[in-house]
Write an enzyme that holds these catalytic residues in place. Structure first.
Site, PDB file in Angstrom:
ATOM      1  N   ARG A 233     -49.742  -6.645 -11.628  1.00 55.01           N
ATOM      2  CA  ARG A 233     -48.703  -7.015 -11.593  1.00 55.01           C
ATOM      3  C   ARG A 233     -47.385  -6.034 -11.132  1.00 55.01           C
ATOM      4  O   ARG A 233     -47.500  -5.099 -11.975  1.00 55.01           O
ATOM      5  CB  ARG A 233     -48.244  -7.787 -12.935  1.00 55.01           C
ATOM      6  CG  ARG A 233     -49.067  -8.965 -13.166  1.00 55.01           C
ATOM      7  CD  ARG A 233     -48.594  -9.561 -14.773  1.00 55.01           C
ATOM      8  NE  ARG A 233     -49.777 -10.754 -15.135  1.00 55.01           N
ATOM      9  CZ  ARG A 233     -49.654 -11.275 -16.388  1.00 55.01           C
ATOM     10  NH1 ARG A 233     -48.532 -11.034 -16.932  1.00 55.01           N
ATOM     11  NH2 ARG A 233     -50.418 -11.866 -16.572  1.00 55.01           N
TER      12      ARG A 233
ATOM     13  N   HIS B 229     -45.818  -1.147 -12.764  1.00 54.89           N
ATOM     14  CA  HIS B 229     -47.000  -1.905 -12.638  1.00 54.89           C
ATOM     15  C   HIS B 229     -48.156  -1.871 -13.597  1.00 54.89           C
ATOM     16  O   HIS B 229     -48.114  -0.737 -14.133  1.00 54.89           O
ATOM     17  CB  HIS B 229     -47.156  -1.754 -11.051  1.00 54.89           C
ATOM     18  CG  HIS B 229     -48.113  -0.662 -10.956  1.00 54.89           C
ATOM     19  ND1 HIS B 229     -49.445  -0.292 -11.159  1.00 54.89           N
ATOM     20  CD2 HIS B 229     -47.826   0.716 -10.415  1.00 54.89           C
ATOM     21  CE1 HIS B 229     -49.988   0.906 -10.854  1.00 54.89           C
ATOM     22  NE2 HIS B 229     -48.662   1.548 -10.490  1.00 54.89           N
ATOM     23  N   CYS B 230     -48.637  -2.846 -13.759  1.00 55.26           N
ATOM     24  CA  CYS B 230     -49.899  -2.848 -14.533  1.00 55.26           C
ATOM     25  C   CYS B 230     -51.319  -2.796 -13.624  1.00 55.26           C
ATOM     26  O   CYS B 230     -51.248  -2.545 -12.439  1.00 55.26           O
ATOM     27  CB  CYS B 230     -50.089  -3.792 -15.496  1.00 55.26           C
ATOM     28  SG  CYS B 230     -49.883  -5.470 -14.904  1.00 55.26           S
ATOM     29  N   MET B 231     -52.141  -3.537 -13.827  1.00 53.85           N
ATOM     30  CA  MET B 231     -53.414  -3.653 -13.126  1.00 53.85           C
ATOM     31  C   MET B 231     -53.286  -4.601 -11.780  1.00 53.85           C
ATOM     32  O   MET B 231     -53.659  -4.350 -10.700  1.00 53.85           O
ATOM     33  CB  MET B 231     -54.815  -4.146 -13.903  1.00 53.85           C
ATOM     34  CG  MET B 231     -55.353  -2.967 -14.983  1.00 53.85           C
ATOM     35  SD  MET B 231     -55.882  -1.795 -14.040  1.00 53.85           S
ATOM     36  CE  MET B 231     -57.099  -2.532 -13.078  1.00 53.85           C
TER      37      MET B 231
END
Length: 508
Positions: free
Chosen positions: A33, A29-31
Site C-alpha cells: 500500500r 509505503h508498506c508491502m
C-alpha cells in the site's frame, strides 16, 4: 510504455485524485500500500481513484492507503514523492491519466459495492479509533518497516537450507547462512530504533539501549540469580527498553539545562535505561518470549485443528477490528526463537477463503458483468495474498459472502492446524506475504517438501470450502434477484427493497 514510465504515469494519475500536493502531508509505503497523510480527505475522488487500472483498492485508516500490490508500490512511491516535490516547488505537473467513473444504473454494480465498501471502511475507522487500538497501531508501525528485511533474509535462509539438504555448493552455504542470519542477530537494535522514533524519542538512543540485549558480554552479568544470555528477551526486551529510554529522555529534557543537555540527557538516558534493561527487562522479556513460544507449541500440539479453525476463521474479523496488529510482535518473537512462526500459514488460509468465495460469486452472478470484471481484476492479487480488493470491493459489501469466505478460511486453518497437531510444523520464516507468495518463506520440522505440500493442500481446502460455502449459502433468493442482473438491464421492481434491507442487516 516502459516500466519506469508506467509507474510515473500511475503516480501522476493518483496525485490529483487525492487533492494534489498541497493536500499531501506524508508519503510512505508498506508491502502493498501507498500510505498517504492527507490534510482534507473530502478532496479525495475515491470513485475515480479506484477506477485506475493500477489501483486494487483503498483502505482508510490513520493514513489513506492505496493498494497497488507488492513490487509496484515500491516503484510508484518514489515517483509519487518526486511529483509532490515538483508540484510544491512550482514545477509544471505531468499530465495525469484521466479516469472517469462508470455511470450508475439501477442494478447493483461494482461501483455501488465499492461505495458500500468505502462506507464500511469509514465506519470501521471510527470504531477502531480507541486508545487500545491506536496503541496497537503504533506497535505495528515499529515492526512493519522491518518486513522487507525479514522477507529477504527468510528467502535466503530457505535457499541455504535447500542447498545444505541437497549437499550442493558447500563453499557458498556458510556465506548464505551469514547473510540470512545477520539481520536477525541484530533485529533488537532496529526494533529499539523504530520504537524511539515512533514514541517521540531520539531514534539512535533507542537503538543504543536495545543493542545492550545482543551484546556478547551480557553473559558476564548476573540477574535474578542467573547469568544473562546474549539476545535474551529479544524484540520484546528491545521494545520495552526503548520505551523506557524514551520516557527517561523526555523527563531529562524537562529539567536538564539547555547548556548541558547535549551531554547529560543522552548519558542519563542510556545509563538508566541500560541498567534497567540488564537487571530487569531482559529477564522478564525472556520469560514472556519463552511463554509465547511454549503457548503456541501447546496450542497447536493439543488443539491444532480447533485452534486452526478459530484462527483461520476469525482472522479477517480481527483485521476489521484492528486487533490483528497485536500478532506482529508475536510472529517476530516466534521467528526469533524457533526460526519460523507457525501462526502465519494458518492465518494465511483466511485469504484462501476469500479467493474461493470470489470464484463462487463470479459463477453465481453470470449476468452482472460489472461485479465479474472487478473479481477478474482482483482475483490474481488474491492468489498472491493481496486480499483487500476482494474484501472491500466484493465480499464485505455483499455481507453474507464475507461470512462464508471466513468459513473457508476456517476450514483451511483447521487443516493446517491438524498437521501441526500431528507433529508436522508448518511455519514461515518472515511475516508479510500470504497466499502463493508465502511458498518461498516456508519452513518446518520435517523437511521443505512436506511443509510445502501441507501448506498447498491447506490453500486448496480453503479455496474449495470458501467456494462451496459461498455458492450454496452466500446468497438468498432476493439477493440473487437484485444482483444477478446486467448493468444495462432494468432492476426487478418488487424484490429490490427487500434485498437492500436484507443486505444491510446481514453485513458483518
Amino acid at each position: 510504455m516502459s516500466e519506469e514510465n508506467k509507474h510515473r504515469a500511475t503516480a501522476a494519475a493518483i496525485l490529483p485524485l487525492v487533492g494534489g500536493a498541497a493536500n499531501v502531508t506524508s508519503v510512505a509505503h508498506c508491502m502493498t500500500r501507498l500510505r498517504l497523510g492527507l490534510r482534507d480527505r473530502s478532496l479525495v475522488q475515491e470513485e475515480a481513484l479506484t477506477a485506475l487500472p493500477a489501483v486494487m483498492g483503498v483502505v482508510e485508516d490513520d493514513t489513506y492507503q492505496i493498494v497497488l500490490g507488492p513490487g509496484a508500490v515500491a516503484r510508484v512511491t518514489p515517483e509519487f514523492e518526486a511529483l509532490v516535490a515538483a508540484e510544491r516547488a512550482g514545477a509544471p505537473e505531468e499530465p495525469a491519466a484521466s479516469a472517469a467513473p462508470a455511470g450508475g444504473s439501477d442494478p447493483v454494480t461494482a461501483e455501488e459495492l465499492a461505495a458500500q465498501g468505502a462506507a464500511l471502511r469509514a465506519e470501521r475507522k471510527a470504531r477502531n479509533a480507541t486508545p487500545f487500538k491506536l496503541f496497537l497501531r503504533r506497535i505495528a508501525n515499529i515492526f512493519v518497516p522491518l518486513i522487507p528485511a525479514l522477507i529477504g533474509c527468510g528467502i535466503i535462509a530457505g535457499l541455504n537450507g535447500l542447498l545444505v539438504n541437497l549437499g550442493r555448493l558447500p563453499g557458498l552455504t556458510p556465506a548464505l547462512a551469514a547473510i540470512a542470519s545477520g539481520f536477525m542477530a541484530l533485529i533488537a537494535v532496529f526494533v529499539g530504533y523504530n520504537t524511539a522514533k515512533e514514541f517521540g524519542g531520539t531514534p539512535i538512543l533507542g537503538g543504543a539501549v536495545a543493542s545492550i540485549i545482543v551484546y556478547a558480554k551480557v553473559a558476564d552479568v548476573e540477574a535474578f540469580g542467573q547469568h544473562l544470555s546474549p539476545g535474551q528477551g529479544g524484540v520484546l526486551g528491545a521494545l520495552a527498553a526503548a520505551c523506557l529510554g524514551v520516557y527517561v529522555e523526555k523527563r531529562c529534557r524537562r529539567w536538564v539545562p539547555e547548556s548541558v543537555d547535549v551531554l547529560v540527557t543522552p548519558t542519563v538516558t542510556v545509563l538508566v535505561s541500560g541498567l534497567a534493561t540488564l537487571f530487569g527487562l531482559m529477564f522478564l522479556a525472556g520469560e514472556v518470549s519463552s511463554w509465547i513460544g511454549d503457548a503456541a507449541d501447546w496450542l497447536l500440539a493439543h488443539g491444532g485443528a480447533g485452534a486452526g479453525l478459530l484462527l483461520g476463521g476469525l482472522f479477517l474479523p480481527l483485521v476489521m477490528l484492528g486487533l490483528h496488529q497485536a500478532l506482529i510482535p508475536i510472529h517476530t518473537t516466534l521467528i526469533e526463537g524457533a526460526g519460523f512462526t507457525v501462526l502465519l500459514p494458518i492465518l494465511a488460509m483466511a485469504g484462501a477463503g476469500q479467493v474461493g468465495a470470489a470464484l463462487a460469486i463470479y459463477l453465481r452472478l453470470p449476468r452482472n458483468t460489472s461485479i465479474r470484471t472487478t473479481i477478474k481484476s482482483a482475483l490474481w492479487p488474491g492468489f498472491l495474498g493481496v486480499g483487500e480488493p476482494l474484501i472491500y470491493g466484493v465480499s464485505l459489501p455483499l455481507g453474507r459472502p464475507f461470512v462464508t469466505a471466513c468459513a473457508g478460511g476456517a476450514f483451511g486453518g483447521a487443516f493446517v492446524g491438524l498437521f501441526n497437531q500431528l507433529g508436522t510444523d508448518v511455519g514461515s520464516t518472515a511475516i508479510g506475504p500470504s497466499g502463493w507468495a508465502l511458498f518461498p518463506l516456508l519452513d518446518g520440522n520435517h523437511g521443505l517438501a512436506r511443509t510445502i505440500a501441507v501448506y498447498a493442500a491447506g490453500l486448496l481446502v480453503g479455496y474449495v470450502a470458501g467456494f462451496v460455502a459461498t455458492y450454496w449459502f452466500g446468497f438468498t433468493k432476493t439477493m440473487l434477484a437484485e444482483l444477478n442482473v446486467a448493468p444495462d438491464a432494468p432492476a426487478p421492481a418488487s424484490p429490490a427493497p427487500v434485498a437492500t434491507e436484507e443486505r444491510v442487516t446481514e453485513k458483518v
